[in-house]
Motif scaffolding. Sequence first.
Motif, PDB file in Angstrom:
ATOM      1  N   GLU A   1       0.775  -1.268   0.028  1.00 25.46           N
ATOM      2  CA  GLU A   1       0.094  -0.074   0.038  1.00 25.46           C
ATOM      3  C   GLU A   1       0.780   1.287   0.068  1.00 25.46           C
ATOM      4  OE1 GLU A   1      -3.575  -1.357   2.717  1.00 25.46           O
ATOM      5  OE2 GLU A   1      -3.322   0.900   2.823  1.00 25.46           O
ATOM      6  N   GLN A   2       1.998   1.209   0.713  1.00 24.01           N
ATOM      7  CA  GLN A   2       2.915   2.381   0.971  1.00 24.01           C
ATOM      8  C   GLN A   2       3.488   2.659  -0.768  1.00 24.01           C
ATOM      9  OE1 GLN A   2       3.475   4.060   4.015  1.00 24.01           O
ATOM     10  NE2 GLN A   2       4.137   5.617   2.420  1.00 24.01           N
ATOM     11  N   ASP A   3       3.704   1.561  -1.273  1.00 22.90           N
ATOM     12  CA  ASP A   3       4.295   2.002  -2.691  1.00 22.90           C
ATOM     13  C   ASP A   3       3.391   2.573  -3.482  1.00 22.90           C
ATOM     14  OD1 ASP A   3       6.532   0.263  -1.689  1.00 22.90           O
ATOM     15  OD2 ASP A   3       5.702  -1.436  -2.486  1.00 22.90           O
ATOM     16  N   PHE A   4       1.998   2.104  -3.492  1.00 20.31           N
ATOM     17  CA  PHE A   4       1.074   2.891  -4.201  1.00 20.31           C
ATOM     18  C   PHE A   4       0.986   4.555  -3.994  1.00 20.31           C
ATOM     19  CE2 PHE A   4       0.369  -1.599  -5.226  1.00 20.31           C
ATOM     20  CZ  PHE A   4      -0.075  -1.573  -6.678  1.00 20.31           C
ATOM     21  N   ALA A   5       1.025   4.360  -2.442  1.00 13.23           N
ATOM     22  CA  ALA A   5       0.555   5.819  -1.821  1.00 13.23           C
ATOM     23  C   ALA A   5       1.852   6.848  -2.209  1.00 13.23           C
ATOM     24  CB  ALA A   5       0.612   5.714  -0.383  1.00 13.23           C
ATOM     25  N   ASP A   6       3.092   6.375  -2.165  1.00 13.64           N
ATOM     26  CA  ASP A   6       4.261   6.872  -2.660  1.00 13.64           C
ATOM     27  C   ASP A   6       4.135   7.505  -3.954  1.00 13.64           C
ATOM     28  OD1 ASP A   6       5.097   6.784  -0.023  1.00 13.64           O
ATOM     29  OD2 ASP A   6       6.719   5.216  -0.494  1.00 13.64           O
ATOM     30  N   MET A   7       3.832   6.600  -4.870  1.00 14.82           N
ATOM     31  CA  MET A   7       3.698   6.795  -6.272  1.00 14.82           C
ATOM     32  C   MET A   7       2.545   7.981  -6.691  1.00 14.82           C
ATOM     33  SD  MET A   7       2.546   4.459  -9.404  1.00 14.82           S
ATOM     34  CE  MET A   7       1.183   3.588  -8.614  1.00 14.82           C
ATOM     35  N   THR A   8       1.676   7.793  -5.729  1.00 13.57           N
ATOM     36  CA  THR A   8       0.553   8.915  -5.948  1.00 13.57           C
ATOM     37  C   THR A   8       0.858  10.096  -5.452  1.00 13.57           C
ATOM     38  OG1 THR A   8      -0.793   6.901  -5.775  1.00 13.57           O
ATOM     39  CG2 THR A   8      -1.984   9.069  -5.602  1.00 13.57           C
ATOM     40  N   ARG A   9       1.468  10.265  -4.221  1.00 16.01           N
ATOM     41  CA  ARG A   9       2.101  11.586  -3.830  1.00 16.01           C
ATOM     42  C   ARG A   9       2.948  12.173  -4.408  1.00 16.01           C
ATOM     43  NH1 ARG A   9       1.184  12.993   1.241  1.00 16.01           N
ATOM     44  NH2 ARG A   9       0.295  11.002   1.952  1.00 16.01           N
ATOM     45  N   ALA A  10       3.766  11.309  -5.079  1.00 12.85           N
ATOM     46  CA  ALA A  10       4.710  11.997  -6.335  1.00 12.85           C
ATOM     47  C   ALA A  10       4.117  12.585  -7.325  1.00 12.85           C
ATOM     48  CB  ALA A  10       5.704  11.147  -6.678  1.00 12.85           C
ATOM     49  N   TYR A  11       3.145  11.965  -7.791  1.00  5.18           N
ATOM     50  CA  TYR A  11       2.351  12.551  -9.016  1.00  5.18           C
ATOM     51  C   TYR A  11       1.630  13.995  -8.639  1.00  5.18           C
ATOM     52  CZ  TYR A  11      -1.395  13.829 -12.110  1.00  5.18           C
ATOM     53  OH  TYR A  11      -2.118  14.449 -12.849  1.00  5.18           O
TER      54      TYR A  11
END
Length: 326
Positions: free
Chosen positions: A65-75
């Motif tokens: 979940e953290q990986d998906f969250a980090d990607m989303t935050r970066a976008y």
Amino acid sequence: MLPVAELHLHIEGTLEPELIFALAERNGIQLPYANLDELRARYEFTDLQSFLDLYYANMSVLQTEQDFADMTRAYLARAAQAGVRHAEIMMDPQAHLARGISLETCVKGVSSVLATSEQEFGISTLLIAAFLRDLSEESALAVLEHLLAMEAPISAIGLDSAEVGNPPAKFERLFAMARDAGLHLIAHAGEEGPPEYIVEALDVLGVERIDHGIRCMEDPALVERLVAEWVPLTVCPLSNVRLRAVDSLAKHPLPEMLAVGLNVSVNSDDPAYFGGYVDDNFTELQEVLGLSEFDRVRLASNSIRSSFASEERKAELLAELGYSGA
Ligand code: ADE
Ligand code: ZN
């Protein structure tokens, strides 16, 4: 920076090379490239499929979940710099399921960040579940059923992946199910596929927006209809050049699409792979095609009006753009 809505964005296509390496290291994944330069050397595409092969392969680094969250935050951080004030974000749940990642993991990871995007980044957002058209309709139906059962916070469904040979009509039941569930409907059509796919997406699937749609220009009767019905086309200029749907930006049909009165907007598609975000698309259009301030404001206004944002949010963003009373 003009306030715009980004309507055509694959969240997995925002994975920048640096983040791919960082997530690989965090998750103990061995990538088939020794370093960033070796990875970047693969960003030379000959068509949609050559891109999709790398796009799906790089998703292997998304595990938690953290990986998906980090990607989303970066976008969102980068999109805010680009002037994006509202974003309708696609994700490809089937691509993650195929790797053994649960729907809960990918949906929660992305949506947990979207939940606070307006407060944190000034970007209102909504989530779109996109279905892979090169897989079966049965697979799509099962995944949509699961998404509905878990009350995933999705506002729309879309249709993406390899277009040619996978016409919209293959997914008639999927779109009927989504319509019955009250979801908005969109589909990629006329990117590499023929103008007939655009007609099918409208008439068989009942979509409200077409992603890409550039090949409509080959069919004057279709253009006339799209103008008359004011169908939004979410055009992605840098993507079209990198995937060789058009020969060069100088030859992109966008100016002609605007001139004939089509409802076009400018979007980034998979910005980490295609050389830039929405602002980069606008800058290159201005530099190469001499796109005027008038046309840039029109594109921004089209994007806001064609979004699924609330009427209040649309009015707020149109006011920022200089329109009063919408
Ligand atoms: N998935 C991610 N980007 C895509 C594109 N440009 N066309 C079709 N499927 C995609
Ligand atoms: Zn796309």
